[in-house]
Design a protein around this motif. Structure first.
Motif, PDB file in Angstrom:
ATOM      1  N   VAL A 191      11.894  10.247   9.468  1.00 32.67           N
ATOM      2  CA  VAL A 191      13.099  10.901   9.192  1.00 32.67           C
ATOM      3  C   VAL A 191      13.652  10.678   7.602  1.00 32.67           C
ATOM      4  O   VAL A 191      14.212  11.447   6.781  1.00 32.67           O
ATOM      5  CB  VAL A 191      14.195  10.908   9.888  1.00 32.67           C
ATOM      6  N   ASP A 192      13.424   9.186   7.314  1.00 27.82           N
ATOM      7  CA  ASP A 192      14.168   8.843   6.184  1.00 27.82           C
ATOM      8  C   ASP A 192      13.614   7.377   5.700  1.00 27.82           C
ATOM      9  O   ASP A 192      13.318   6.685   6.361  1.00 27.82           O
ATOM     10  CB  ASP A 192      15.704   8.792   6.147  1.00 27.82           C
ATOM     11  N   ALA A 193      13.797   7.357   4.252  1.00 29.75           N
ATOM     12  CA  ALA A 193      13.441   5.939   3.922  1.00 29.75           C
ATOM     13  C   ALA A 193      14.108   5.769   2.382  1.00 29.75           C
ATOM     14  O   ALA A 193      14.482   6.926   1.928  1.00 29.75           O
ATOM     15  CB  ALA A 193      12.095   5.587   3.679  1.00 29.75           C
ATOM     16  N   PRO A 194      14.565   4.673   2.023  1.00 28.30           N
ATOM     17  CA  PRO A 194      15.257   4.407   0.550  1.00 28.30           C
ATOM     18  C   PRO A 194      14.407   5.204  -0.480  1.00 28.30           C
ATOM     19  O   PRO A 194      13.044   5.104  -0.492  1.00 28.30           O
ATOM     20  CB  PRO A 194      15.540   3.169   0.323  1.00 28.30           C
ATOM     21  N   ALA A 232       3.315   6.106   7.087  1.00 30.66           N
ATOM     22  CA  ALA A 232       4.022   4.681   6.949  1.00 30.66           C
ATOM     23  C   ALA A 232       4.851   4.402   8.173  1.00 30.66           C
ATOM     24  O   ALA A 232       4.912   3.321   8.713  1.00 30.66           O
ATOM     25  CB  ALA A 232       4.889   4.891   5.548  1.00 30.66           C
ATOM     26  N   PHE A 233       5.417   5.458   8.574  1.00 31.26           N
ATOM     27  CA  PHE A 233       6.256   5.071   9.847  1.00 31.26           C
ATOM     28  C   PHE A 233       5.476   4.692  10.874  1.00 31.26           C
ATOM     29  O   PHE A 233       5.879   3.865  11.884  1.00 31.26           O
ATOM     30  CB  PHE A 233       7.060   6.261  10.374  1.00 31.26           C
ATOM     31  N   TYR A 234       4.284   5.242  11.237  1.00 32.08           N
ATOM     32  CA  TYR A 234       3.646   4.792  12.185  1.00 32.08           C
ATOM     33  C   TYR A 234       2.758   3.547  11.958  1.00 32.08           C
ATOM     34  O   TYR A 234       2.774   2.777  13.078  1.00 32.08           O
ATOM     35  CB  TYR A 234       2.358   6.100  12.406  1.00 32.08           C
ATOM     36  N   VAL A 235       2.339   3.245  10.693  1.00 33.86           N
ATOM     37  CA  VAL A 235       1.677   2.079  10.535  1.00 33.86           C
ATOM     38  C   VAL A 235       2.659   1.172  11.054  1.00 33.86           C
ATOM     39  O   VAL A 235       2.242  -0.080  11.348  1.00 33.86           O
ATOM     40  CB  VAL A 235       1.101   1.987   8.959  1.00 33.86           C
ATOM     41  N   ILE A 272       0.879  -1.221  -0.065  1.00 31.07           N
ATOM     42  CA  ILE A 272      -0.088  -0.080  -0.013  1.00 31.07           C
ATOM     43  C   ILE A 272       0.794   1.157   0.122  1.00 31.07           C
ATOM     44  O   ILE A 272       1.906   1.242   0.479  1.00 31.07           O
ATOM     45  CB  ILE A 272      -1.015   0.078   1.321  1.00 31.07           C
ATOM     46  N   VAL A 273       0.296   2.406  -0.248  1.00 29.41           N
ATOM     47  CA  VAL A 273       1.040   3.442  -0.467  1.00 29.41           C
ATOM     48  C   VAL A 273       0.245   4.763   0.312  1.00 29.41           C
ATOM     49  O   VAL A 273      -0.963   4.599   0.605  1.00 29.41           O
ATOM     50  CB  VAL A 273       1.093   4.173  -1.860  1.00 29.41           C
ATOM     51  N   THR A 274       1.198   5.380   1.031  1.00 28.08           N
ATOM     52  CA  THR A 274       0.604   6.321   2.305  1.00 28.08           C
ATOM     53  C   THR A 274       1.755   7.375   2.190  1.00 28.08           C
ATOM     54  O   THR A 274       2.800   7.325   1.635  1.00 28.08           O
ATOM     55  CB  THR A 274       0.427   5.921   3.830  1.00 28.08           C
ATOM     56  N   ASP A 275       1.378   8.592   2.855  1.00 27.21           N
ATOM     57  CA  ASP A 275       2.558   9.770   3.169  1.00 27.21           C
ATOM     58  C   ASP A 275       3.616   8.850   3.976  1.00 27.21           C
ATOM     59  O   ASP A 275       3.168   7.972   4.772  1.00 27.21           O
ATOM     60  CB  ASP A 275       1.867  10.790   3.530  1.00 27.21           C
ATOM     61  N   LEU A 276       4.678   9.352   3.845  1.00 23.89           N
ATOM     62  CA  LEU A 276       5.750   8.960   4.571  1.00 23.89           C
ATOM     63  C   LEU A 276       5.532   8.670   6.267  1.00 23.89           C
ATOM     64  O   LEU A 276       5.972   7.687   6.874  1.00 23.89           O
ATOM     65  CB  LEU A 276       6.937   9.547   4.434  1.00 23.89           C
TER      66      LEU A 276
END
Length: 294
Positions: free
Chosen positions: A288-291, A222-225, A215-219
């Motif tokens: 903060v970051d992800a590839p 995504a960290f919370y999920v 799935i796609v969400t805002d970053l």
């Protein structure tokens, strides 16, 4: 004999000055004066605590239900906890409304920026500013620069993706009406039709149940999920911003609202004095970051 013409000239001059003074008094106001009276300006219309709001003396702010972390805490927008709750109250304060004068309202994500008269003064709900949406509503200045990210279950084929090409053959999903869904269709261009969900929690459930590969969400979401709602999932990566400009969340207002420039000025002031950066650090520091997927 020579005094009479001089006296006459003085009389004519005095009369001319008087006429000019009268004309100036009746002339239109200069541009800067007139602009003070303009709708939505920082003049009388933006008088602190006296805006032309839905309810006099109150500021009605809307968001979706449930209200997700890290944007809100405990599904309670009114508690001031979470990035967007904190931003909403900071904007309210800038506009001259204390916490007791803020009224919260539940409005579904899609309805917030759909055409039609609004029942709120502004909506805050991770709504990305776009040209298409601007046809139906007004936006404030951006209060957060955001990127979209891909989430997949650990150990899955999707979790091993390192490029956009690796995502093309997968079944992807996102909340309907979001830029997350747009990134699937416009950037990934998968071979399978994307699944669209009315709410993010439905998309997360589908991921957990194996109905979609990713799935796609805002970053930040995504960290919370991946840390709280689907701990057996991981962030595969984030997309680059499209078009050379950052995607931004903006406060949503009724189309042509008299409050738009006032609210934008409030957001601009919070960005300038460092408030937005401080709130971002406080509530979104983990995201903060992800590839980067290319």
């Amino acid at each position: 004999m020579h005094l009479a013409p001089r006296v006459l000239r003085r009389a004519i001059s005095a009369a001319t000055i008087a006429l000019l003074a009268t004309a100036v008094g009746c002339a239109p106001q200069p541009e800067e004066k007139a602009s003070d009276q303009a709708s939505g300006s920082a003049g009388t219309t933006c008088a602190k605590g006296k805006l032309a709001t839905q309810t006099s003396g109150k500021l009605t702010i809307a968001t979706d239900e449930p209200a997700y972390e890290p944007w809100f805490e405990d599904d309670k927008p009114a508690n001031g906890k979470g990035f967007e709750s904190a931003v909403a109250y900071a904007v309210a304060k800038q506009l001259g409304y204390d916490k007791s004068a803020v009224v919260w309202q539940s409005v579904p994500f899609n309805k917030a920026f759909a055409p039609g008269v609004k029942t709120f003064d502004f909506d805050i709900n991770q709504v990305s500013i776009s040209t298409e949406r601007k046809k139906a509503v007004d936006f404030s200045s951006g209060y957060y620069d955001v990127r979209q990210a891909v989430i997949a279950l650990k150990g899955s084929k999707a979790a091993k993706a390192t490029s956009i090409a690796d995502l093309k053959g997968l079944k992807l999903g996102a909340q309907v009406g979001t830029t997350s869904l747009n990134y699937i269709s416009d950037v990934v261009k998968p071979t399978q039709q994307a699944a669209a969900y009315s709410k993010n929690d439905q998309a997360i459930s589908s991921l957990k149940n194996g109905q979609v590969d990713a799935i796609v969400t805002d970053l930040p979401t995504a960290f919370y999920v991946t840390s709280a709602e689907a701990t057996n999932a991981r962030i595969v990566g984030q997309f680059e911003n499209q078009g050379g400009t950052p995607e931004q969340f903006g406060l949503v207002l009724d189309k042509g609202s008299d409050l738009t420039s006032c609210v934008s000025s409030a957001v601009d002031a919070l960005r300038k004095d460092g408030t937005l950066a401080a709130l971002e650090k406080q509530w979104l520091s983990d995201a903060v970051d992800a590839p980067v997927l290319k």
